[in-house]
Design an enzyme around this catalytic site. Structure first.
Site, short mmCIF file in Angstrom:
data_model
loop_
_atom_site.label_atom_id
_atom_site.label_comp_id
_atom_site.label_asym_id
_atom_site.label_seq_id
_atom_site.Cartn_x
_atom_site.Cartn_y
_atom_site.Cartn_z
N GLY A 16 0.83 -1.21 0.00
CA GLY A 16 0.00 0.00 0.00
C GLY A 16 0.87 1.25 0.00
N PHE A 98 -9.25 -8.43 5.87
CA PHE A 98 -9.87 -7.23 6.45
C PHE A 98 -10.88 -6.56 5.52
CE2 PHE A 98 -5.41 -7.12 8.32
CZ PHE A 98 -5.78 -7.78 9.49
N LYS A 121 -4.01 -9.68 -3.02
CA LYS A 121 -3.78 -11.04 -3.48
C LYS A 121 -4.35 -12.01 -2.47
CE LYS A 121 0.12 -9.85 -6.40
NZ LYS A 121 1.57 -9.75 -6.53
N ALA A 154 7.17 -5.23 -2.98
CA ALA A 154 6.94 -3.82 -2.67
C ALA A 154 8.24 -3.02 -2.52
CB ALA A 154 6.10 -3.71 -1.41
N LYS A 205 -0.68 -18.08 -6.56
CA LYS A 205 0.79 -18.19 -6.56
C LYS A 205 1.33 -18.23 -5.13
CE LYS A 205 1.62 -13.75 -5.43
NZ LYS A 205 2.65 -12.88 -4.90
N ARG A 270 7.57 -13.22 1.01
CA ARG A 270 7.48 -13.53 2.44
C ARG A 270 6.90 -14.93 2.69
NH1 ARG A 270 2.47 -9.24 3.60
NH2 ARG A 270 3.72 -7.86 2.34
N GLN A 299 -0.24 -14.75 3.19
CA GLN A 299 -1.46 -15.07 2.43
C GLN A 299 -1.53 -16.55 2.05
OE1 GLN A 299 -3.20 -12.38 2.37
NE2 GLN A 299 -1.62 -10.85 2.66
N1 LIG Z 1 4.14 -6.54 0.04
C1 LIG Z 1 4.28 -6.87 -1.21
O1 LIG Z 1 5.41 -7.00 -1.71
C2 LIG Z 1 3.06 -7.09 -2.07
C3 LIG Z 1 3.21 -7.02 -3.44
C4 LIG Z 1 2.09 -7.20 -4.23
C5 LIG Z 1 0.85 -7.45 -3.64
N2 LIG Z 1 0.74 -7.50 -2.30
C6 LIG Z 1 -0.61 -7.72 -1.73
O2 LIG Z 1 -1.11 -6.48 -1.28
C7 LIG Z 1 -2.02 -6.69 -0.21
C8 LIG Z 1 -1.65 -5.78 0.94
O3 LIG Z 1 -0.37 -6.13 1.40
P1 LIG Z 1 0.62 -5.12 2.10
O4 LIG Z 1 1.99 -5.64 1.81
O5 LIG Z 1 0.32 -3.71 1.70
O6 LIG Z 1 0.20 -5.26 3.63
P2 LIG Z 1 1.12 -5.75 4.88
O7 LIG Z 1 0.98 -7.20 5.06
O8 LIG Z 1 2.47 -5.12 4.74
O9 LIG Z 1 0.51 -4.96 6.10
C9 LIG Z 1 -0.55 -5.28 6.88
C10 LIG Z 1 -1.53 -4.13 6.81
O10 LIG Z 1 -2.72 -4.54 7.48
C11 LIG Z 1 -3.13 -3.48 8.34
N3 LIG Z 1 -3.92 -4.05 9.43
C12 LIG Z 1 -3.48 -4.71 10.52
N4 LIG Z 1 -4.54 -5.07 11.30
C13 LIG Z 1 -5.65 -4.64 10.64
C14 LIG Z 1 -7.05 -4.69 10.94
N5 LIG Z 1 -7.51 -5.30 12.01
N6 LIG Z 1 -7.90 -4.16 10.04
C15 LIG Z 1 -7.45 -3.56 8.92
N7 LIG Z 1 -6.14 -3.45 8.60
C16 LIG Z 1 -5.26 -3.99 9.46
C17 LIG Z 1 -1.85 -2.83 8.79
O11 LIG Z 1 -2.08 -1.53 9.22
C18 LIG Z 1 -1.04 -2.86 7.50
O12 LIG Z 1 -1.36 -1.73 6.70
C19 LIG Z 1 -1.95 -8.18 0.13
O13 LIG Z 1 -3.04 -8.83 -0.49
C20 LIG Z 1 -0.67 -8.63 -0.52
O14 LIG Z 1 -0.71 -9.99 -0.91
C21 LIG Z 1 1.81 -7.31 -1.50
#
Ligand SMILES: NC(=O)c1ccc[n+]([C@@H]2O[C@H](COP(=O)([O-])OP(=O)(O)OC[C@H]3O[C@@H](n4cnc5c(N)ncnc54)[C@H](O)[C@@H]3O)[C@@H](O)[C@H]2O)c1
Length: 350
Positions: A16, A98, A121, A154, A205, A270, A299
């Site tokens: 994000g 969430f 994802k 990310a 994946k 991860r 995930q």
């Molecule tokens: N990180 C990567 O490299 C990457 C790349 C591509 C896609 N994604 C996908 O993007 C999506 C988001 O992943 P990310 O890496 O931004 O998140 P993350 O796993 O880094 O972070 C967890 C997030 O969840 C929030 N959170 C914690 N408890 C919560 C609650 N009770 N209610 C709502 N939010 C809460 C936290 O504030 C934080 O913003 C996932 O589906 C992931 O698979 C991640």
């Protein structure tokens, strides 16, 4: 929609925050978008300070993307209704567990003609079986949804290292709007119409990545990991064909969302890392998630459980031995040392 479109980002984790860097920079220099971007942040206290205050004064998400400055036009907002108020474009990027409750809070406040894109994802298990996350958002908020998935770790995107990604959008105009919003010289976007396949690639994946991590933890080499990736890809294609209501073509698996994301995740992600530690230490997945990820969410294991339930209902578990082995090892105490048997006895080799 006319005039400058207002963009809100729903989520502020690792991915994000990285996408907020891109969106903030692009809206600041575009005439199509309002430069101010609101970003919903799940409030947390870090060293006595609110995370939203830290982001709005220091312009850094110190917990989820430390060491990278967010553009100053990205404003952290802790209240979801306020964060999404007035948005023409909603970018959903948070762990999939969430999304339901959050949409329930937003639903009376979303503009009728708003459009959304999911970067999430995962896949969700509801009373009527499995659902794609973009479908859940569409049903709850009544907005047209597209998806963005690709080989996009990310931190590397935040470091502006070159990569590709895929937008899946049934609506060509929306696809172009999202491409304008997020493309940069080092983040190249292809738009395809087969959005359900794109989204399924992003979810499935992560199951294969857990298998790749087991393989590393058990000290198998690169040949074995290549087999995990190939057999995993075959199961992804088979599952997409069985699950998807729309067309599923091989070309989509050749986009960044398919084979490229699978390779990245099986080497760098991860899910792979935690699964390797699981095989080496014998600790539980929950313990390792807490120990190794500092609040980030896994995930793969959860997706394997959701997929397994559906396959069991349909009597198809034996057709997906790799998916099944990941689930059984994570949740049913099957010994991790058994993992290679799912490769040896794979239907591909019968
Ligand atoms: N990180 C990567 O490299 C990457 C790349 C591509 C896609 N994604 C996908 O993007 C999506 C988001 O992943 P990310 O890496 O931004 O998140 P993350 O796993 O880094 O972070 C967890 C997030 O969840 C929030 N959170 C914690 N408890 C919560 C609650 N009770 N209610 C709502 N939010 C809460 C936290 O504030 C934080 O913003 C996932 O589906 C992931 O698979 C991640």
């Amino acid at each position: 929609m006319s005039g400058r479109k207002m963009v809100s980002i729903v989520g502020s984790g690792n991915w994000g925050s990285a996408i907020a860097m891109i969106i903030g920079k692009n809206t600041a220099k575009s005439t199509h978008f309002d430069p101010k971007v609101k970003m919903w942040v799940y409030e947390e206290i870090i060293n006595g300070r609110k995370l939203t205050d830290i982001i709005n004064t220091d312009h850094e998400n110190v917990k989820y993307l430390p060491g990278h400055k967010l553009p100053e036009n990205v404003i952290a907002v802790p209240d979801i209704v306020e964060a999404s108020d007035g948005a023409d474009i909603l970018v959903f990027v948070l762990p999939h567990q969430f999304i339901g409750p959050l949409c329930d809070k937003m639903k009376n406040n979303v503009k009728d003609n708003a459009i959304g894109i999911s970067l999430i994802k995962g896949i969700d298990e509801g009373p009527d079986g499995l659902k794609l996350i973009s479908h859940i958002i569409h049903e709850k908020l009544g907005i047209e949804m597209s998806v963005l998935m690709g080989a996009n770790i990310a931190k590397e995107v935040a470091d502006e290292k070159f990569c590709e990604t895929t937008i899946g959008s049934k609506n060509k105009t929306h696809g172009e709007i999202f491409k304008n919003l997020m493309q940069t010289p080092n983040f190249r976007i292809n738009v395809v119409e087969e959005c359900d396949t794109v989204e399924l690639c992003g979810a499935l994946k992560n199951i294969v990545a857990v298998g790749a991590g087991f393989c590393d933890g058990l000290n198998f080499g690169d040949n074995t990991k290549a087999a995990v990736i190939r057999l995993g890809l075959m199961e992804m294609v088979a599952f997409a064909k069985f699950f998807s209501e729309g067309p599923v073509t091989s070309a989509t698996f050749l986009e960044s969302c398919g084979i490229a994301d699978l390779i990245t995740t099986c080497y760098g992600g991860r899910n792979r890392r935690v699964a390797e530690a699981f095989a080496r230490t014998g600790k539980s997945i929950e313990e390792l998630e807490k120990e190794m990820l500092n609040g980030q969410k896994l995930q793969g294991p959860q997706t394997s459980a959701e997929v397994h339930k559906l396959l069991k209902q349909k009597n198809l578990v034996n057709n997906f031995p790799l998916f099944a082995a990941v689930y059984e090892i994570c949740y049913e105490c099957r010994p991790v040392g058994d993992f290679v048997t799912c490769l040896q006895n794979h239907p591909e080799h019968q």
